[in-house]
Design a protein around this motif. Structure first.
Motif, short mmCIF file in Angstrom:
data_model
loop_
_atom_site.label_atom_id
_atom_site.label_comp_id
_atom_site.label_asym_id
_atom_site.label_seq_id
_atom_site.Cartn_x
_atom_site.Cartn_y
_atom_site.Cartn_z
N UNK A 237 13.23 52.99 82.46
CA UNK A 237 12.15 53.21 83.43
C UNK A 237 12.65 53.74 84.78
N UNK A 238 13.87 53.39 85.16
CA UNK A 238 14.36 53.83 86.47
C UNK A 238 14.82 55.29 86.47
N UNK A 239 14.91 55.93 85.30
CA UNK A 239 15.38 57.32 85.25
C UNK A 239 14.27 58.28 85.65
N UNK B 161 -1.01 51.69 91.69
CA UNK B 161 -1.53 53.04 91.95
C UNK B 161 -1.16 54.01 90.85
N UNK B 162 -0.42 53.57 89.85
CA UNK B 162 -0.04 54.43 88.73
C UNK B 162 -0.93 54.15 87.52
N UNK B 163 -0.95 55.08 86.55
CA UNK B 163 -1.90 54.97 85.43
C UNK B 163 -1.63 53.80 84.49
N UNK B 164 -0.41 53.29 84.43
CA UNK B 164 -0.13 52.21 83.48
C UNK B 164 0.25 50.92 84.21
N UNK B 165 -0.21 50.81 85.46
CA UNK B 165 0.07 49.59 86.22
C UNK B 165 -0.59 48.40 85.54
N UNK B 166 0.16 47.31 85.43
CA UNK B 166 -0.36 46.10 84.81
C UNK B 166 0.08 44.95 85.71
N UNK B 167 -0.91 44.21 86.29
CA UNK B 167 -0.53 43.14 87.24
C UNK B 167 0.40 42.09 86.62
N UNK B 168 0.43 42.04 85.28
CA UNK B 168 1.36 41.10 84.63
C UNK B 168 2.81 41.49 84.88
N UNK B 169 3.02 42.77 85.18
CA UNK B 169 4.39 43.25 85.38
C UNK B 169 4.50 43.90 86.75
N UNK B 170 4.57 43.06 87.80
CA UNK B 170 4.64 43.63 89.15
C UNK B 170 5.85 44.56 89.31
N UNK C 242 9.20 54.77 85.95
CA UNK C 242 8.65 53.56 86.56
C UNK C 242 7.42 53.87 87.43
N UNK C 243 7.33 55.08 88.00
CA UNK C 243 6.16 55.43 88.82
C UNK C 243 4.86 55.24 88.05
N UNK C 244 4.93 55.44 86.72
CA UNK C 244 3.73 55.31 85.89
C UNK C 244 3.20 53.89 85.89
N UNK C 245 4.11 52.92 86.06
CA UNK C 245 3.70 51.52 85.98
C UNK C 245 3.64 50.82 87.32
N UNK C 246 3.82 51.59 88.40
CA UNK C 246 3.75 50.97 89.72
C UNK C 246 2.30 50.89 90.18
#
Ligand code: HEC
Length: 313
Positions: A123-125, A79-88, A73-77
């Motif tokens: 994602x939480x693992x 400040x992470x490389x796969x952050x997408x505002x559609x998925x807060x 999940x850090x990848x999508x938070x």
């Protein structure tokens, strides 16, 4: 007398340090040409490079190295490389879910019979770890344990300006050209790999121990393996990690050409991000905070002047 003794001891220690330096020492790690974009208080990570670096980590490094402190999940938070505002909530980010689901991990909870359960990660693992324990990790790598890479750029560099990233970058692309590594037969009939040096003051042959690879950026001392002028031993040492990057080793999702230089750059920047995943948020918060404090200081100064205007002091 006491002074003299202290002086002698001090000089002795200093000469020890100096001679140790003369014998070994690694080449100083170099930042990429143009430096790191994230360096300095206003610098920012290049997020597409961090994203590509994750791909390099995943497809190359993760076969041997773990990153225990990171979760998918850090990848999508933010400040992470796969952050997408559609998925807060990064747990809903489809890309992050897909990355996680491709890795099979051991569930921390066994089934009702106590047997281990393997399942696709969520994602939480935490990131999948390549070995069940350190012993198995060593067995798979000729006795050397590939260190966890979660905070490797902090462990191998000081400060937050890219020392550690420069080290990883230099190390990965610093191995000698494979064409310069020759093989000869040793006295006991065993094959021995060696590298000839013929540059500047350094002339001679460096023997590469079996299962070890020479790298000028690796801390160490190659004196014992050096057949040549002992005053000019090549920089660096040996490590149990073979060169990992060759041109085209990964096929980048964004179409960037995967040269050794590019992959080393991207994975080093990814590891720099990983050592402190919230750094970009801290930086974006930092500047407005400083401006606010400055304005506040000016206002306070004027109100102080105004309040005490008619008071003698
Ligand atoms: C085939 C297994 C393998 C792969 C793949 C691999 N490594 Fe390693 N790595 C090792 C081993 C083993 C060591 C420990 C070497 C030693 O201590 O002599 C190591 C050590 C390291 C070190 C520490 C060097 C030091 O200063 O002590 C770094 C950094 C590193 N690897 C980065 C990477 C990166 C980045 C990748 C992916 C591009 C990668 N490795 C891929 C096996 C691997």
């Amino acid at each position: 007398m006491k002074l003299l003794r202290t002086l002698i001891v001090g000089l002795g220690a200093a000469s020890l340090v100096l001679s140790a330096h003369a014998a070994g020492g690694s080449k100083k790690a170099k930042a990429p040409e143009g430096g790191w974009a994230f360096a300095g208080p206003l610098g920012e990570l290049e997020m597409d490079s961090v994203a590509r670096g994750y791909q390099v980590y995943r497809e190359v490094c993760a076969a041997c190295h773990g990153m225990k402190l990171l979760s998918y999940r850090n990848l999508g938070e933010k400040g992470g490389p796969f952050y997408d505002p559609k998925y807060p909530n990064a747990n809903d980010n489809p890309l992050v879910k897909a990355f996680a689901a491709e890795d099979e991990i051991l569930d921390p909870n066994p089934d009702e019979n106590g047997d281990p359960v393997y399942r696709p990660a969520r994602p939480s693992d935490p990131f999948r770890y390549p070995y069940a324990n350190e012993q198995l990790g060593r067995a798979a790598n000729g006795g050397a344990y590939p260190p966890d890479l979660s905070v490797i750029t902090k462990a191998r560099g000081k400060g937050n300006d890219g020392d550690g990233a420069s080290y990883v970058y230099s190390l990965l692309k610093g191995y000698p050209d494979p064409d310069t590594i020759k093989t000869r037969e040793g006295e006991d009939g065993q094959r021995v790999n060696y590298i000839k040096f013929d540059k500047g003051d350094t002339h001679g042959t460096l023997i590469q121990p079996i299962g070890q690879y020479y790298n000028p950026y690796m801390a160490g001392d190659s004196t014992a393996q050096w057949e040549g002028d002992p005053r000019h031993v090549p920089y660096g040492g040996f490590l149990a990690m073979a060169p990992q990057l060759t041109d085209g080793r990964v096929e980048y999702m964004d179409g960037t050409e995967a040269t050794v230089q590019q992959m080393a750059y991207d994975v080093a920047q990814f590891l720099h991000w990983a050592g402190d995943p919230k750094q970009s948020q801290r930086k974006t918060l930092g500047l407005p905070t400083m401006i606010y404090l400055l304005l506040l200081a000016v206002l306070l100064w004027f109100s102080y002047k105004r309040i005490w205007r008619n008071v003698k002091h």
